[in-house]
Write an enzyme that holds these catalytic residues in place. Structure first.
Site: not given
Ligand code: GRF
Length: 188
Positions: A11, A13, A90, A108-109, A143
């Site tokens: 987490g 981000n 995920m 976000t990807h 998707g």
């Molecule tokens: C991010 O890069 C997100 O896009 C991807 O997994 C990462 C999550 O990182 N699906 P965090 O859990 O926020 O550190």
């Protein structure tokens, strides 16, 4: 603007979103809750420490994916969010969830979609040998990492990059794009 954020891991981000709300960078955004698909995520732990309501809809507690998806949908709906934000979440959500949050489920990807979708976007980009990858903020549809793209930014792959070093550099950009996206949506 009320958001629910979904996480599956550290987490980091999400932390940037929590910090942006706290320091006023993102006015009018309230994190109504942070949820996870399993117990023991640091993302939920850090949210609780920030005084944010948290929940877990534990994937392993449900015999069928549809039952988990229904429970997650109902839980998120209970907070009446304007947007649900997947930030390192995920699990692929099902049709009921997508219909409930049609056009308001943001993901976000860590790759430049449509290139390198899926759970290993960073690793796949390195394996392919591209010189530039990046990150994408998009509206998620039914998707895997598909749906209308809101923001993207490129990140150069350095010769000495490892998957982790590259992913951390991508995340720095990802956090900035996610906060800019949410701030824009909250201003509308
Ligand atoms: C991010 O890069 C997100 O896009 C991807 O997994 C990462 C999550 O990182 N699906 P965090 O859990 O926020 O550190």
């Amino acid at each position: 603007m009320r958001i629910v954020v979904l996480v599956s891991g550290t987490g980091s981000n999400l932390q940037s979103v929590i910090d942006a709300v706290a320091d006023g960078t993102m006015e009018n955004v309230q994190i109504a809750a942070v949820g996870a698909d399993k117990h023991g995520t640091f993302g939920v732990e850090r949210s609780a420490a920030a005084g944010i309501e948290t929940f877990v809809v534990n994937f392993k507690d449900y015999a069928a994916r549809a039952d988990w998806n229904h429970a997650l949908t109902q839980k998120c709906l209970s907070y009446e969010p304007d947007f649900v934000v997947s930030s390192g979440f995920m699990r692929i959500v099902g049709e009921e969830f997508i219909n409930a949050f049609d056009g308001t489920y943001i993901n976000t990807h860590p790759a430049l979609l449509p290139s390198f979708p899926g759970a290993h976007g960073v690793r796949d980009a390195m394996a392919y040998g591209v010189k530039v990858t990046g990150c994408t903020v998009h509206i998620a549809d039914a998707g895997v990492d598909t749906g209308p793209i809101l923001r993207q930014e490129a990140v150069v792959i350095e010769d000495d990059d490892t998957e982790d070093s590259l992913h951390e550099r991508i995340k720095v950009v990802e956090r900035r794009l996610l906060i800019a996206t949410l701030a824009d949506l909250a201003a509308k």
